[in-house]
Design a protein around this motif. Structure first.
Motif, PDB file in Angstrom:
ATOM      1  N   ARG A  93       0.841  -1.188   0.000  1.00  0.00           N
ATOM      2  CA  ARG A  93       0.000   0.000   0.000  1.00  0.00           C
ATOM      3  C   ARG A  93       0.884   1.249   0.000  1.00  0.00           C
ATOM      4  NH1 ARG A  93      -0.363   1.963   5.208  1.00  0.00           N
ATOM      5  NH2 ARG A  93       0.461   0.599   6.826  1.00  0.00           N
ATOM      6  N   HIS A 136       9.696   1.333  11.288  1.00  0.00           N
ATOM      7  CA  HIS A 136       8.731   0.417  11.909  1.00  0.00           C
ATOM      8  C   HIS A 136       9.222  -1.024  11.803  1.00  0.00           C
ATOM      9  CE1 HIS A 136       6.323   3.894  12.051  1.00  0.00           C
ATOM     10  NE2 HIS A 136       5.537   3.699  11.022  1.00  0.00           N
ATOM     11  N   GLY A 146      12.068  -1.719  13.994  1.00  0.00           N
ATOM     12  CA  GLY A 146      11.564  -1.700  15.371  1.00  0.00           C
ATOM     13  C   GLY A 146      10.973  -3.040  15.758  1.00  0.00           C
ATOM     14  N   PHE A 159      13.450  -4.532  18.623  1.00  0.00           N
ATOM     15  CA  PHE A 159      12.981  -4.179  19.967  1.00  0.00           C
ATOM     16  C   PHE A 159      12.893  -5.404  20.876  1.00  0.00           C
ATOM     17  CE2 PHE A 159       9.633  -2.815  23.024  1.00  0.00           C
ATOM     18  CZ  PHE A 159      10.218  -1.640  23.471  1.00  0.00           C
ATOM     19  N   PHE A 192       3.438 -10.186  10.806  1.00  0.00           N
ATOM     20  CA  PHE A 192       3.020  -8.854  11.256  1.00  0.00           C
ATOM     21  C   PHE A 192       3.377  -7.791  10.224  1.00  0.00           C
ATOM     22  CE2 PHE A 192       3.516  -4.957  13.742  1.00  0.00           C
ATOM     23  CZ  PHE A 192       2.492  -5.014  14.676  1.00  0.00           C
ATOM     24  N   ALA A 238       1.587  -8.199   6.702  1.00  0.00           N
ATOM     25  CA  ALA A 238       0.200  -7.739   6.810  1.00  0.00           C
ATOM     26  C   ALA A 238       0.138  -6.222   6.888  1.00  0.00           C
ATOM     27  CB  ALA A 238      -0.465  -8.361   8.031  1.00  0.00           C
ATOM     28  N   ALA A 239       1.149  -5.645   7.523  1.00  0.00           N
ATOM     29  CA  ALA A 239       1.146  -4.194   7.730  1.00  0.00           C
ATOM     30  C   ALA A 239       1.368  -3.420   6.439  1.00  0.00           C
ATOM     31  CB  ALA A 239       2.223  -3.825   8.747  1.00  0.00           C
ATOM     32  N   THR A 288       2.993  -9.948  19.857  1.00  0.00           N
ATOM     33  CA  THR A 288       2.376  -8.819  19.162  1.00  0.00           C
ATOM     34  C   THR A 288       2.527  -7.526  19.951  1.00  0.00           C
ATOM     35  OG1 THR A 288       0.784 -10.354  18.180  1.00  0.00           O
ATOM     36  CG2 THR A 288       0.245  -8.002  18.098  1.00  0.00           C
ATOM     37  N   HIS A 302       5.931  -6.326  19.259  1.00  0.00           N
ATOM     38  CA  HIS A 302       5.997  -5.701  17.932  1.00  0.00           C
ATOM     39  C   HIS A 302       5.424  -4.278  17.986  1.00  0.00           C
ATOM     40  CE1 HIS A 302       7.022  -9.623  16.725  1.00  0.00           C
ATOM     41  NE2 HIS A 302       5.891 -10.041  16.229  1.00  0.00           N
ATOM     42  N   ILE A 303       4.272  -4.149  18.622  1.00  0.00           N
ATOM     43  CA  ILE A 303       3.596  -2.845  18.656  1.00  0.00           C
ATOM     44  C   ILE A 303       4.468  -1.805  19.353  1.00  0.00           C
ATOM     45  CG2 ILE A 303       1.638  -1.604  19.679  1.00  0.00           C
ATOM     46  CD1 ILE A 303      -0.050  -4.149  19.212  1.00  0.00           C
ATOM     47  N   LEU A 304       4.996  -2.174  20.502  1.00  0.00           N
ATOM     48  CA  LEU A 304       5.839  -1.213  21.219  1.00  0.00           C
ATOM     49  C   LEU A 304       7.118  -0.931  20.445  1.00  0.00           C
ATOM     50  CD1 LEU A 304       5.368  -2.320  24.930  1.00  0.00           C
ATOM     51  CD2 LEU A 304       4.311  -0.405  23.721  1.00  0.00           C
ATOM     52  N   GLY A 305       7.612  -1.943  19.756  1.00  0.00           N
ATOM     53  CA  GLY A 305       8.794  -1.732  18.913  1.00  0.00           C
ATOM     54  C   GLY A 305       8.540  -0.669  17.860  1.00  0.00           C
ATOM     55  N   VAL A 306       7.406  -0.760  17.206  1.00  0.00           N
ATOM     56  CA  VAL A 306       7.060   0.237  16.185  1.00  0.00           C
ATOM     57  C   VAL A 306       6.990   1.627  16.802  1.00  0.00           C
ATOM     58  CG1 VAL A 306       5.258   1.014  14.601  1.00  0.00           C
ATOM     59  CG2 VAL A 306       5.836  -1.418  14.727  1.00  0.00           C
ATOM     60  N   HIS A 338       4.889  10.223  12.439  1.00  0.00           N
ATOM     61  CA  HIS A 338       5.260   8.879  12.931  1.00  0.00           C
ATOM     62  C   HIS A 338       4.053   8.205  13.570  1.00  0.00           C
ATOM     63  CE1 HIS A 338       7.028   5.686  15.297  1.00  0.00           C
ATOM     64  NE2 HIS A 338       6.879   6.337  16.430  1.00  0.00           N
ATOM     65  N   SER A 342       1.531   7.105  10.940  1.00  0.00           N
ATOM     66  CA  SER A 342       2.099   5.986  10.186  1.00  0.00           C
ATOM     67  C   SER A 342       2.100   4.711  11.032  1.00  0.00           C
ATOM     68  CB  SER A 342       3.520   6.345   9.742  1.00  0.00           C
ATOM     69  OG  SER A 342       4.118   5.266   9.077  1.00  0.00           O
ATOM     70  N   ALA A 343       2.443   4.847  12.309  1.00  0.00           N
ATOM     71  CA  ALA A 343       2.483   3.693  13.217  1.00  0.00           C
ATOM     72  C   ALA A 343       1.096   3.103  13.398  1.00  0.00           C
ATOM     73  CB  ALA A 343       3.078   4.107  14.561  1.00  0.00           C
ATOM     74  N   ALA A 400      -1.499   3.250  11.331  1.00  0.00           N
ATOM     75  CA  ALA A 400      -1.896   2.558  10.096  1.00  0.00           C
ATOM     76  C   ALA A 400      -1.156   1.227   9.961  1.00  0.00           C
ATOM     77  CB  ALA A 400      -1.604   3.458   8.889  1.00  0.00           C
ATOM     78  N   PHE A 401       0.133   1.264  10.252  1.00  0.00           N
ATOM     79  CA  PHE A 401       0.979   0.067  10.141  1.00  0.00           C
ATOM     80  C   PHE A 401       0.485  -1.032  11.079  1.00  0.00           C
ATOM     81  CE2 PHE A 401       4.791  -2.433  11.061  1.00  0.00           C
ATOM     82  CZ  PHE A 401       5.463  -2.497   9.848  1.00  0.00           C
ATOM     83  N   ILE A 402       0.265  -0.666  12.330  1.00  0.00           N
ATOM     84  CA  ILE A 402      -0.089  -1.661  13.352  1.00  0.00           C
ATOM     85  C   ILE A 402      -1.503  -2.205  13.116  1.00  0.00           C
ATOM     86  CG2 ILE A 402      -0.592  -1.956  15.817  1.00  0.00           C
ATOM     87  CD1 ILE A 402       1.801   0.071  16.263  1.00  0.00           C
ATOM     88  N   ALA A 461      -3.162  -2.385  10.315  1.00  0.00           N
ATOM     89  CA  ALA A 461      -3.113  -3.290   9.160  1.00  0.00           C
ATOM     90  C   ALA A 461      -2.471  -4.620   9.537  1.00  0.00           C
ATOM     91  CB  ALA A 461      -2.338  -2.632   8.016  1.00  0.00           C
ATOM     92  N   ALA A 462      -1.511  -4.552  10.447  1.00  0.00           N
ATOM     93  CA  ALA A 462      -0.773  -5.760  10.828  1.00  0.00           C
ATOM     94  C   ALA A 462      -1.620  -6.744  11.624  1.00  0.00           C
ATOM     95  CB  ALA A 462       0.460  -5.376  11.633  1.00  0.00           C
ATOM     96  N   ILE A 463      -2.568  -6.238  12.399  1.00  0.00           N
ATOM     97  CA  ILE A 463      -3.308  -7.127  13.305  1.00  0.00           C
ATOM     98  C   ILE A 463      -4.751  -7.379  12.874  1.00  0.00           C
ATOM     99  CG2 ILE A 463      -1.868  -6.520  15.279  1.00  0.00           C
ATOM    100  CD1 ILE A 463      -4.020  -4.679  16.292  1.00  0.00           C
TER     101      ILE A 463
END
Lengths: 209, 209
Positions: free
Chosen positions: A152, A162, A165, A169, A202, A205-206, B159, B162-166, B195, B198-199, B201-203, B205-207
């Motif tokens: 996308r 990201h 990260g 992380f 992850f 999908a993102a 997960t 991952h989220i906190l990493g982003v 940021h 973007s984070a 949207a990224f997260i 979409a990821a989950i």
DNA sequence: GTCTATAATACGATAGAC
DNA sequence: GTCTATCGTATTATAGAC
């Protein structure tokens, strides 16, 4: 007693000694940074004397620079050999994820080494690495994937941040988070593999359209 | 000259002095860790003398513990007030993302403080915080979202990592990466907002399923 | 509660023998 | 090339005046 000392004393070997010192210093500097690391601790870990450190590296800062130079050189070699263009955007991203995680796994001290450099030295020595080349190759993959409709619409640089990260992380927080679930060994090959698969799913999908 | 000194000399105020010391120490310890930080630098930054630090905190380690205790207490308060159950899974995750990023933005030294604690002290003092409570609330949201069909099948703990990493990695690497694109101020409110969006949207979409 | 002056120690660096 | 012994400074910590 004097004999014992003679036995312990190392055979002369400049190259091996330097490597011992650099390996030990990488660990100590990654843990404590330039100011916090102790020459004596490095010497103890390397099983040589502090005099040897000054002999080979002049002083503490000289050793610090040499320690940072090693990963810089390795990244340079890696980047020069890296060709992502022959892979599909998705495969290229998966490859990058696996590389990033494998790098953390095999060089567990280096990420923290750069964090120390960032926070103590404002990343002054960081500049010398060819990171731009590395980043450009990955953002190029993202741009290619966006154009081809696989991904996308994304900001390539933010998305790269990201992605890294997600990959890194996990390792960064390990030393603290291990206390939360002491029964889980996050650094076991098995759990790192779980993290890898989870990260790939992850991230794909993102960014997928 | 003696007069100048008299003017500079602080009015007696135990609470204010302690806060000055803790604020200064938080910065110095986050930059250099326990071993690397210098009592004299902390004193200079706090605009008091080293004697005051020993007066209030006994010694360097006592001050270090006190510095770590402050965020622990704040997190404790935050967790006790946190209610994610009244939000939809997606809204709850967005809320968590915004909180995590806002926390980095307003407490730019604390993440590095915990990284220092992790790498220097193996996270020994980290244990004292009520992080489990915080993590459980978020993983519960993920589990709820999976059950309700909003999220795909996920490992909640991985997960969460991952989220906190982003969210956080962006800030962690800032001091190093700023050299790669010196013209971009990643810590400006505008870029942090980019940021954040973007984070999110990224997260999501990821989950999302 | 805050400061100045100073003691005690830790640490980086060097000299010189082997 | 490696070690032991030691010097000098940086840094933590304390004593005592105000």
């Amino acid at each position: 007693m004097a004999r014992l000392r003679t036995v312990k004393r190392q055979i002369r070997n400049a190259e091996a000694t330097q490597k011992q010192i650099l390996d030990a210093a990488e660990i100590e500097f990654s843990r404590h940074g330039l100011k916090g690391a102790r020459i004596s601790d490095i010497a103890k870990r390397a099983e040589i004397t502090t005099a040897m450190i000054h002999y080979y590296f002049e002083n503490k800062e000289g050793l610090y620079k040499a320690v940072l130079q090693r990963p810089i050189n390795e990244v340079q070699t890696f980047v020069s050999q890296l060709d992502l263009d022959h892979l599909s955007p998705e495969d290229a991203i998966v490859f990058v994820i696996r590389m990033a995680i494998a790098n953390e796994f095999h060089n567990p001290y280096r990420q923290m080494l750069w964090f120390q450099e960032a926070s103590q030295n404002q990343g002054l020595y960081f500049k010398q690495g060819n990171w731009t080349g590395l980043f450009e190759r990955v953002t190029k993959v993202l741009e290619r994937g966006i154009k081809s409709g696989h991904f996308r619409s994304l900001d390539p640089m933010l998305t790269l941040t990201h992605i890294l990260g997600v990959c890194i992380f996990y390792f960064t927080v390990q030393e603290n988070w291990k206390h939360l679930m002491p029964e889980v060994d996050r650094l076991s090959a098995e759990n790192v593999e779980k993290h890898t698969e989870s990260a790939i799913a992850f991230i794909l999908a993102a960014i997928r359209k």
